[in-house]
Write a protein that holds these residues in place. Structure first.
Motif, PDB file in Angstrom:
ATOM      1  N   ASP A 244       0.835  -1.201   0.000  1.00 24.09           N
ATOM      2  CA  ASP A 244       0.000   0.000   0.000  1.00 24.09           C
ATOM      3  C   ASP A 244       0.877   1.261   0.000  1.00 24.09           C
ATOM      4  O   ASP A 244       2.014   1.208   0.449  1.00 24.09           O
ATOM      5  CB  ASP A 244      -0.849  -0.020   1.282  1.00 24.09           C
ATOM      6  N   ASP A 245       0.336   2.364  -0.477  1.00 22.22           N
ATOM      7  CA  ASP A 245       1.016   3.665  -0.422  1.00 22.22           C
ATOM      8  C   ASP A 245       2.430   3.574  -0.992  1.00 22.22           C
ATOM      9  O   ASP A 245       3.364   4.172  -0.449  1.00 22.22           O
ATOM     10  CB  ASP A 245       1.108   4.179   1.032  1.00 22.22           C
ATOM     11  N   GLU A 300      -3.918   4.753  -6.606  1.00 21.22           N
ATOM     12  CA  GLU A 300      -4.818   5.170  -5.532  1.00 21.22           C
ATOM     13  C   GLU A 300      -5.147   6.651  -5.638  1.00 21.22           C
ATOM     14  O   GLU A 300      -4.327   7.430  -6.130  1.00 21.22           O
ATOM     15  CB  GLU A 300      -4.130   5.001  -4.171  1.00 21.22           C
TER      16      GLU A 300
HETATM   17 MG    MG Z   1      -3.031   3.619   0.338  1.00 24.24          MG
END
Ligand code: MG
Ligand code: C2E
Ligand code: MG
Length: 355
Positions: A244-245, A300
């Protein structure tokens, strides 16, 4: 350490020298070792009623220094006490929200950029306080982690999300829906994640390949054995792992090499500025990297049609963001699924790839 005198800048200078001394590498049994310290400084003055209060203030400042990262010093400020009280209040409120089953899970669609087809959802924790206002997750998650409540919360989110995804899958029109669940470093280290995932899959009947476990790079910083083992075991179950990220943490590339990652999620800070030359080039190289490593890419935080188009032109296949839809309760997802494509408009015409 007690420092006497009225020169208010002196403790900070002293702290800096102490930290420098602590950080100097030394040898143990022929091996170079380096440690770091965190220092809190509190000044005595009219507002301080007792020695205990002064020590407590220094302690709060030290916690603040620790949260800034390694090898820092911080000066106590009144807000630190107020923040500590707020954290305590929030922790107590969170405990009762768990007990009263008032935590909710909302779902944000993940779509195929070429035509907006919904391929899955990310499960996101939601907590509405007594005033019915959502408590920001950026505030809730750190408190849940600090207090260890995250393990229990993580279990709840896993159970609900898997059960919900299974329900959607029962409908032939949405049989292929995936579900992504966030886990934090604490859960990885707690040793119970694997059992929790297994239980959630078993109870719901969801195929493991439909579950994606998302973790941030910071969760992987501690390259310790329990974390690596937990990830391998999850993968052996057939669950997919997403980073993620991506791009916001440290040593991203070494993580890719070390950990069995299936999906990279490009952080929204890059997506927000994808139209700019430098950031666009960065995003493009992350997408290329994904392709080379046979890793799927999800962008995202897509907020505009222009960003979606730009990413699609870069051959990013999947995306997520307010442009396609915010996280909503499961009841509202039903409606999205009947539409099937987001935004609810005809599939975008394929565009020529920009040079
Ligand atoms: Mg994220
Ligand atoms: P994340 O996993 O990266 O989740 C995406 C966050 O970005 C969500 O914030 C989502 O609402 C927000 N977002 C999605 N699209 C857009 C967009 O187009 N623009 C903007 N500005 N924001 C967008 P949220 O729900 O506040 O969650 C924040 C973080 O909290 C999550 O980041 C995740 O790291 C953590 N989190 C949320 N739920 C859970 C959970 O159940 N367990 C754990 N361990 N962490 C969670
Ligand atoms: Mg996530």
């Amino acid at each position: 350490m007690l420092v006497e005198g009225s020169d208010h800048a002196r403790p900070a200078r002293l702290a800096a020298s102490v930290l420098r001394l602590i950080a100097a590498p030394f040898e143990i049994r022929g091996k170079q070792v380096q440690i770091t310290g965190s220092i809190g400084i509190a000044l005595n003055g009219p507002g301080v009623a007792s020695a205990e209060e002064l020590v407590r203030n220094a302690d709060l400042a030290m916690s603040a220094a620790k949260s800034q990262g390694k090898g820092q010093s911080e000066l106590y400020q009144g807000r630190m006490h107020r923040e500590a009280l707020r954290r305590l209040d929030l922790k107590a409120a969170l405990e009762s929200a768990i007990a009263d089953e008032r935590l909710e899970v909302h779902y944000q669609p993940i779509v195929r950029l070429s035509d907006g087809l919904i391929t899955g959802f990310e499960a996101l924790l939601r907590w509405f306080g007594d005033d019915d206002e959502p408590v920001p997750m950026d505030e809730v998650i750190p408190i849940a982690e600090e207090s260890g409540l995250i393990v229990q919360i993580g279990r709840i989110v896993l159970q609900r999300a898997c059960a919900q995804a299974r329900l959607w899958q029962m409908d032939p029109s949405t049989a292929g829906i995936d579900i992504a669940v966030n886990v934090s470093a604490w859960q990885l280290e707690s040793g119970s994640l694997l059992a929790d995932v297994r239980a959630a899959l078993q109870e719901s009947g969801l195929p493991p390949s439909s579950l994606i476990v998302e973790m941030t790079e910071s969760a992987l910083i501690k390259e310790n054995l329990p974390t690596i083992r937990a990830l391998r075991e999850l993968r052996a179950l057939g669950v997919r792992l997403a980073l993620d990220d991506f791009g916001t943490g440290y040593s991203s590339l070494s993580h890719l090499r070390q950990f069995p990652i299936d999906i990279l999620k490009i952080d929204r800070t890059f997506v927000a500025s994808v139209a700019r030359r430098r950031e666009g080039a960065l995003v493009r190289s992350i997408i290329d990297l994904g392709r080379t490593m046979n890793v799927a890419i999800i962008a995202e935080g897509i907020e505009t049609a222009a960003q979606a188009d730009e990413l699609e032109a870069m051959e990013c296949t999947l995306g997520q963001g307010f442009y396609f839809g915010r996280a909503v309760p499961a009841e509202a997802v039903g409606e999205l699924l009947t539409i099937g494509r987001l935004p609810a408009r005809p599939a975008r015409r394929p565009r020529a790839r920009s040079a």
